[in-house]
Design a protein around this motif. Structure first.
Motif, PDB file in Angstrom:
ATOM      1  N   LEU A 207       5.024   2.281 -25.469  1.00  0.00           N
ATOM      2  CA  LEU A 207       5.948   1.409 -24.730  1.00  0.00           C
ATOM      3  C   LEU A 207       5.369   1.024 -23.376  1.00  0.00           C
ATOM      4  O   LEU A 207       5.429  -0.144 -22.965  1.00  0.00           O
ATOM      5  CB  LEU A 207       7.292   2.124 -24.553  1.00  0.00           C
ATOM      6  N   THR A 208       4.791   1.991 -22.685  1.00  0.00           N
ATOM      7  CA  THR A 208       4.240   1.686 -21.369  1.00  0.00           C
ATOM      8  C   THR A 208       2.956   0.863 -21.481  1.00  0.00           C
ATOM      9  O   THR A 208       2.710  -0.021 -20.656  1.00  0.00           O
ATOM     10  CB  THR A 208       3.968   2.977 -20.576  1.00  0.00           C
TER      11      THR A 208
ATOM     12  N   THR B 226       2.415   3.863 -17.274  1.00  0.00           N
ATOM     13  CA  THR B 226       1.694   4.658 -18.272  1.00  0.00           C
ATOM     14  C   THR B 226       1.334   6.032 -17.720  1.00  0.00           C
ATOM     15  O   THR B 226       1.522   7.055 -18.387  1.00  0.00           O
ATOM     16  CB  THR B 226       0.414   3.911 -18.706  1.00  0.00           C
ATOM     17  N   ILE B 227       0.825   6.067 -16.499  1.00  0.00           N
ATOM     18  CA  ILE B 227       0.484   7.351 -15.878  1.00  0.00           C
ATOM     19  C   ILE B 227       1.744   8.172 -15.631  1.00  0.00           C
ATOM     20  O   ILE B 227       1.767   9.396 -15.849  1.00  0.00           O
ATOM     21  CB  ILE B 227      -0.282   7.117 -14.562  1.00  0.00           C
ATOM     22  N   GLY B 228       2.813   7.509 -15.177  1.00  0.00           N
ATOM     23  CA  GLY B 228       4.072   8.214 -14.948  1.00  0.00           C
ATOM     24  C   GLY B 228       4.627   8.819 -16.216  1.00  0.00           C
ATOM     25  O   GLY B 228       5.105   9.966 -16.214  1.00  0.00           O
ATOM     26  N   ASN B 229       4.567   8.077 -17.316  1.00  0.00           N
ATOM     27  CA  ASN B 229       5.027   8.588 -18.600  1.00  0.00           C
ATOM     28  C   ASN B 229       4.217   9.822 -19.007  1.00  0.00           C
ATOM     29  O   ASN B 229       4.759  10.823 -19.487  1.00  0.00           O
ATOM     30  CB  ASN B 229       4.893   7.494 -19.656  1.00  0.00           C
ATOM     31  N   PHE B 230       2.894   9.766 -18.798  1.00  0.00           N
ATOM     32  CA  PHE B 230       1.999  10.882 -19.117  1.00  0.00           C
ATOM     33  C   PHE B 230       2.364  12.119 -18.291  1.00  0.00           C
ATOM     34  O   PHE B 230       2.513  13.227 -18.827  1.00  0.00           O
ATOM     35  CB  PHE B 230       0.555  10.455 -18.852  1.00  0.00           C
ATOM     36  N   LEU B 231       2.526  11.933 -16.985  1.00  0.00           N
ATOM     37  CA  LEU B 231       2.856  13.055 -16.110  1.00  0.00           C
ATOM     38  C   LEU B 231       4.255  13.596 -16.395  1.00  0.00           C
ATOM     39  O   LEU B 231       4.482  14.818 -16.374  1.00  0.00           O
ATOM     40  CB  LEU B 231       2.760  12.619 -14.646  1.00  0.00           C
TER      41      LEU B 231
END
Length: 394
Positions: A136-137, A249-254
């Motif tokens: 999604l991101t 994308t990075i926020g979703n990962f973290l």
């Protein structure tokens, strides 16, 4: 991570692209249908309404289906909706087909989150869910800019035909890579609805609505902020939106990793950071460099919240996670609507193009306050449980 998560991420990529690319090709669709831009905006509203209606409705109707079958059915409906929309003869019919394309959105993510978490050990469940949401991101980094470019060069209909092809790829990947899930244990609509009797479930949905409402209050009006305030040309806005997508994308990962290690502290920190970044954006938006840096952090802080809340609500739903997991997507789109509405309200009230950032900061603080209340209930329940143990032992 299991390879089946790739199949779920492909489906999420297609859904994310079709949801957000409409904003990029709206002028082309409006011109093709012979309507104004505000009137064409109903194509966005129609999809959001489909998500809100379809998430609980389709999940409830398919509660007895094996989850792999549910995923395939939802992607089939998604693909059909996008093909029909690409063939729309007018704006009114287009709104109906966008509604149809939005119906399976929440049900797919609801079933997908349950499947993703079932493929890994307990300590990695939120991480697995975040891998699915990575699609999604990434749609905001790759799918939306390329879809917008395709719509500008070839026509908006080509954009949604490509989205339909992505849907077909997702169907093939799910069929091949996702293991057979069997029927849900003791499937029951009454049991799924019973999860909504838990106050913590409603608090989790409220956190999503207000917390992510803060993100959308800002992002709904990011284009005029960047052009009329920061001084960017319209052609640079797409690149800056990709920068926000990288932050997402990075926020979703973290967020997925924090959810497995320190869910509530991570949630408090994310909501506080979001409120602070949105407040800071009212200052940094005055210059190009500051605006570019801050928009990245808006995406990062905002989308850390998603995987944590998905994990939180599945935990609080107990053994009946499907319907409440789908309801998160309804809350997400309600957040989109509330943020956009309140942001537009303050602009119309003459408070300026940067005023939606203050609205977003306030919404994030409300979300943080609800999260603190929810965390307090957790601690009280833990104390009561600890007090019962010695009493039972004696």
């Amino acid at each position: 991570m299991p390879v089946a998560l790739i199949a779920l991420a492909i489906g999420a990529f297609g859904i994310g692209t079709t949801e957000f690319v409409m904003m990029g090709v709206l002028p082309q669709a409006a011109a093709d249908f012979g309507v104004s831009i505000p009137s064409a905006g109903y194509l966005i509203t129609g999809y959001a309404l489909g998500v809100v209606v379809g998430a609980p409705l389709l999940t409830a109707l398919a509660v007895r289906l094996p989850r792999k079958t549910m995923l395939l059915a939802m992607m089939g409906l998604f693909t059909l909706g996008n093909v029909l929309f690409a063939m729309s003869p007018n704006q009114e019919i287009g709104v109906v087909f966008r509604f149809i394309a939005g119906l399976p959105h929440g049900a797919f993510f609801g079933a997908g989150a349950v499947v993703a978490s079932s493929l890994v050990e307990k300590g990695n469940r939120a991480k697995a869910v975040s891998m699915m949401f990575m699609g999604l991101t990434l749609a905001n980094v790759v799918g939306v800019p390329l879809g917008t470019l395709l719509g500008q060069k070839v026509g908006w209909r080509a954009t949604f035909l490509v989205v339909a092809v992505i849907g077909l790829l997702a169907i093939g990947a799910i069929a091949k890579l996702v293991p057979h899930q069997g029927r849900p244990v003791s499937p029951s609509l009454r049991g799924e609805l019973g999860a909504f009797r838990r106050p913590q479930v409603w608090l989790a949905l409220a956190i999503v609505t207000f917390g992510l409402g803060g993100v959308f209050a800002c992002l709904s009006y990011i284009a005029p902020m960047l052009t009329d305030v920061a001084g960017y040309s319209p052609t640079n806005v797409t690149l800056l939106l990709s920068l926000a997508g990288i932050g997402m994308t990075i926020g979703n990962f973290l967020g997925g990793r924090l959810a497995d290690k320190a869910l509530m502290p991570g949630l408090y920190a994310s909501l506080l950071a979001l409120a602070a970044v949105l407040g800071i954006f009212t200052i940094t938006a005055q210059g190009k460099v500051g605006a570019a840096i801050t928009i990245f952090f808006v995406g990062l802080a905002g989308f850390m919240i998603g995987p944590m809340m998905q994990a939180r609500i599945m935990e609080k739903a107990g053994g009946t996670p499907s319907l409440v997991s789908a309801a998160v997507q309804s809350a997400f789109n309600i957040a989109n609507s509330i943020g956009a509405y309140l942001g537009g309200l303050v602009i119309a009230g003459g408070l300026g193009l940067l005023a939606p950032n203050w609205v977003g900061a306030v919404l994030a603080v409300i979300g943080l306050s609800i999260a603190v209340v929810s965390g307090g209930m957790d601690r009280r329940e833990d104390r009561e449980a600890n007090q019962r143990v010695p009493a039972m032992a004696s």
